[in-house]
Scaffold this active site. Structure first.
Site, PDB file in Angstrom:
ATOM      1  N   TYR A  54      -5.015  -6.335 -10.018  1.00  0.00           N
ATOM      2  CA  TYR A  54      -3.980  -5.284 -10.061  1.00  0.00           C
ATOM      3  C   TYR A  54      -3.011  -5.491 -11.232  1.00  0.00           C
ATOM      4  CZ  TYR A  54      -5.407  -4.568  -5.136  1.00  0.00           C
ATOM      5  OH  TYR A  54      -6.101  -4.373  -3.970  1.00  0.00           O
ATOM      6  N   LYS A  79      -5.951 -11.856  -4.448  1.00  0.00           N
ATOM      7  CA  LYS A  79      -7.422 -11.830  -4.379  1.00  0.00           C
ATOM      8  C   LYS A  79      -8.008 -12.249  -5.718  1.00  0.00           C
ATOM      9  CE  LYS A  79      -6.713  -7.641  -1.650  1.00  0.00           C
ATOM     10  NZ  LYS A  79      -5.629  -6.963  -2.388  1.00  0.00           N
ATOM     11  N   LYS A 234       0.147   1.628   0.555  1.00  0.00           N
ATOM     12  CA  LYS A 234       0.817   1.597  -0.752  1.00  0.00           C
ATOM     13  C   LYS A 234       1.635   2.871  -0.921  1.00  0.00           C
ATOM     14  CE  LYS A 234       0.838   3.366  -5.091  1.00  0.00           C
ATOM     15  NZ  LYS A 234       0.777   4.793  -5.502  1.00  0.00           N
ATOM     16  N   SER A 235       2.823   2.738  -1.471  1.00  0.00           N
ATOM     17  CA  SER A 235       3.545   3.917  -1.936  1.00  0.00           C
ATOM     18  C   SER A 235       4.452   3.523  -3.088  1.00  0.00           C
ATOM     19  CB  SER A 235       4.375   4.548  -0.810  1.00  0.00           C
ATOM     20  OG  SER A 235       5.042   5.679  -1.342  1.00  0.00           O
ATOM     21  N   ARG A 240       8.820   7.189   1.092  1.00  0.00           N
ATOM     22  CA  ARG A 240       7.585   6.934   1.835  1.00  0.00           C
ATOM     23  C   ARG A 240       7.423   5.451   2.176  1.00  0.00           C
ATOM     24  NH1 ARG A 240       6.048  11.403  -1.353  1.00  0.00           N
ATOM     25  NH2 ARG A 240       5.214  10.172  -3.080  1.00  0.00           N
TER      26      ARG A 240
HETATM   27  P1  NDP Z   1      -3.432   4.093   0.950  1.00  0.00           P
HETATM   28  O1  NDP Z   1      -4.340   4.574   2.032  1.00  0.00           O
HETATM   29  O2  NDP Z   1      -2.370   3.122   1.256  1.00  0.00           O
HETATM   30  O3  NDP Z   1      -2.813   5.402   0.280  1.00  0.00           O
HETATM   31  C1  NDP Z   1      -1.946   5.360  -0.826  1.00  0.00           C
HETATM   32  C2  NDP Z   1      -1.758   6.804  -1.323  1.00  0.00           C
HETATM   33  O4  NDP Z   1      -1.155   7.586  -0.313  1.00  0.00           O
HETATM   34  C3  NDP Z   1      -0.872   6.889  -2.544  1.00  0.00           C
HETATM   35  O5  NDP Z   1      -1.363   7.948  -3.336  1.00  0.00           O
HETATM   36  C4  NDP Z   1       0.490   7.252  -1.965  1.00  0.00           C
HETATM   37  O6  NDP Z   1       1.212   8.044  -2.894  1.00  0.00           O
HETATM   38  C5  NDP Z   1       0.128   8.065  -0.744  1.00  0.00           C
HETATM   39  N1  NDP Z   1       1.068   7.856   0.370  1.00  0.00           N
HETATM   40  C6  NDP Z   1       1.556   6.685   0.823  1.00  0.00           C
HETATM   41  N2  NDP Z   1       2.351   6.877   1.882  1.00  0.00           N
HETATM   42  C7  NDP Z   1       2.387   8.196   2.111  1.00  0.00           C
HETATM   43  C8  NDP Z   1       3.039   9.026   3.056  1.00  0.00           C
HETATM   44  N3  NDP Z   1       3.821   8.506   3.984  1.00  0.00           N
HETATM   45  N4  NDP Z   1       2.839  10.362   2.991  1.00  0.00           N
HETATM   46  C9  NDP Z   1       2.039  10.899   2.037  1.00  0.00           C
HETATM   47  N5  NDP Z   1       1.386  10.184   1.105  1.00  0.00           N
HETATM   48  C10 NDP Z   1       1.560   8.831   1.139  1.00  0.00           C
HETATM   49  O7  NDP Z   1      -4.395   3.577  -0.220  1.00  0.00           O
HETATM   50  P2  NDP Z   1      -4.531   2.289  -1.131  1.00  0.00           P
HETATM   51  O8  NDP Z   1      -5.875   2.430  -1.744  1.00  0.00           O
HETATM   52  O9  NDP Z   1      -3.393   2.086  -2.018  1.00  0.00           O
HETATM   53  O10 NDP Z   1      -4.627   1.086  -0.084  1.00  0.00           O
HETATM   54  C11 NDP Z   1      -3.509   0.306   0.352  1.00  0.00           C
HETATM   55  C12 NDP Z   1      -3.613  -1.117  -0.141  1.00  0.00           C
HETATM   56  O11 NDP Z   1      -4.867  -1.692   0.235  1.00  0.00           O
HETATM   57  C13 NDP Z   1      -3.614  -1.259  -1.673  1.00  0.00           C
HETATM   58  O12 NDP Z   1      -2.337  -1.095  -2.240  1.00  0.00           O
HETATM   59  C14 NDP Z   1      -4.169  -2.645  -1.812  1.00  0.00           C
HETATM   60  O13 NDP Z   1      -3.183  -3.607  -1.540  1.00  0.00           O
HETATM   61  C15 NDP Z   1      -5.263  -2.651  -0.742  1.00  0.00           C
HETATM   62  N6  NDP Z   1      -6.592  -2.286  -1.281  1.00  0.00           N
HETATM   63  C16 NDP Z   1      -7.572  -3.253  -1.271  1.00  0.00           C
HETATM   64  C17 NDP Z   1      -8.834  -2.992  -1.736  1.00  0.00           C
HETATM   65  C18 NDP Z   1      -9.867  -4.061  -1.686  1.00  0.00           C
HETATM   66  O14 NDP Z   1     -10.942  -3.887  -2.266  1.00  0.00           O
HETATM   67  N7  NDP Z   1      -9.631  -5.161  -1.027  1.00  0.00           N
HETATM   68  C19 NDP Z   1      -9.189  -1.676  -2.315  1.00  0.00           C
HETATM   69  C20 NDP Z   1      -8.103  -0.719  -2.256  1.00  0.00           C
HETATM   70  C21 NDP Z   1      -6.874  -1.030  -1.743  1.00  0.00           C
HETATM   71  P3  NDP Z   1       2.722   7.630  -3.374  1.00  0.00           P
HETATM   72  O15 NDP Z   1       2.605   6.304  -4.032  1.00  0.00           O
HETATM   73  O16 NDP Z   1       3.084   8.734  -4.311  1.00  0.00           O
HETATM   74  O17 NDP Z   1       3.565   7.608  -2.128  1.00  0.00           O
END
Ligand code: NDP
Length: 278
Positions: A54, A79, A234-235, A240
């Site tokens: 990241y 990781k 993540k946000s 949020r």
């Molecule tokens: P999420 O399912 O957490 O979704 C994040 C997205 O949703 C962003 O676009 C965010 O936009 C939006 N969002 C967040 N909260 C809200 C809300 N309350 N209402 C509306 N929209 C919202 O996806 P991620 O892929 O980021 O997964 C979370 C975490 O998992 C990652 O940050 C990482 O740490 C981990 N991860 C691990 C992986 C692996 O291979 N091990 C792969 C992918 C993720 P905004 O920022 O504009 O709020």
């Protein structure tokens, strides 16, 4: 603000407690990460999920310092980068993480992807076991591993991961893998817990949200907690970030859980671990 004490902990094999709710920083720009992490800690989060890939570990370390929350009160996961698999590389790569995070241990170190075509995850796992014994990680685990990969690790090294972090949300419920985790004492961490926003417009989710006077994201996160998953949405938005952790003042009914359980459609938002080669 949500009090950190209202967030339950799950005890990993080996006894280390992990807060069930955390903050994921995938996709947060490196120069914005410190502020986002400090804000999350101020909002009550005590668990941060980052990764070498990241490119924002330095921001995570800076955010913890900036928040004034003592390091030992924050659960930090990182990781191993895909190109650093292998015994010696995995150890060197952790040293880099510790330097960037400004700490002398991580709480949890994960193999990010199995990369089966490269076939280096068993050697990598042997290094992880040494890292655990040396106290540089309080717990070790994997991410995106299938039952076959997990069986191989246990068979060839005897060391079972305490965590498997997998893509998991209402559209991809991973029943077989979750059952395997339960049988083997592996904690389930859900990445993309709200499917990167994809599930939030689902009419089942919005109906339940309206009935509880909650947001769609809060309903989906509450569903994960009820199933015992560890989550770290993540946000980048302060509103949020606060909204997401504000999920401890309501509960879903059995009927809500059944309706959400019916949304599974095997839909991934990310790559398939069987074929992903980094
Ligand atoms: P999420 O399912 O957490 O979704 C994040 C997205 O949703 C962003 O676009 C965010 O936009 C939006 N969002 C967040 N909260 C809200 C809300 N309350 N209402 C509306 N929209 C919202 O996806 P991620 O892929 O980021 O997964 C979370 C975490 O998992 C990652 O940050 C990482 O740490 C981990 N991860 C691990 C992986 C692996 O291979 N091990 C792969 C992918 C993720 P905004 O920022 O504009 O709020």
């Amino acid at each position: 603000m949500t009090s950190p004490t209202t967030v339950p902990s799950i005890r990993l094999t080996g006894g280390v407690p992990i807060p069930q709710f955390g903050f994921g920083v995938f996709g947060i720009e490196p120069d914005r990460t410190a502020d986002a992490v400090a804000l999350a800690l101020d909002a009550g989060y005590r668990h941060i999920d980052t990764a070498q890939m990241y490119r924002n570990e330095q921001g995570v370390g800076a955010g913890i310092k900036k928040s004034g929350v003592p390091r030992e009160e924050v659960f930090v996961t990182t990781k191993l980068a895909n190109d650093a698999q292998g015994h010696d590389n995995a150890i060197t790569a952790l040293e880099g993480s510790l330097r960037r995070l400004g700490t002398d241990y991580v709480d949890l170190y994960l193999i990010h992807w199995p990369l089966p075509a490269k076939d280096r995850y068993v050697k990598t796992w042997q290094a992880f076991d040494e890292i655990l014994k040396a106290g540089k990680a309080r717990a070790i685990g994997v991410s995106n591993f299938s039952p076959a990969h997990l069986d191989r690790l246990a068979g060839e090294t005897g060391a079972v991961p305490s965590v498997n972090q997998i893509e998991l949300h209402p559209y991809l419920q991973q029943a077989e893998l979750r059952r395997y985790h339960e049988e083997h004492g592996i904690a389930t961490e859900a990445w993309s817990p709200i499917a990167q926003g994809e599930v939030l417009g689902d009419e089942v989710v919005t109906r339940i949200a309206a009935a509880h006077g909650r947001t769609a994201a809060q309903v989906v996160l509450r569903w994960h907690l009820a199933l015992g998953h560890i989550v770290f949405p993540k946000s980048s938005s302060p509103e949020r970030i606060r909204e997401n952790i504000d999920v401890f003042g309501f509960a879903l009914s059995d009927e809500d859980m059944r309706a959400l359980g019916g949304l599974d459609r095997g839909r991934r938002t990310g790559p398939d671990p069987e074929t992903f080669d980094g």
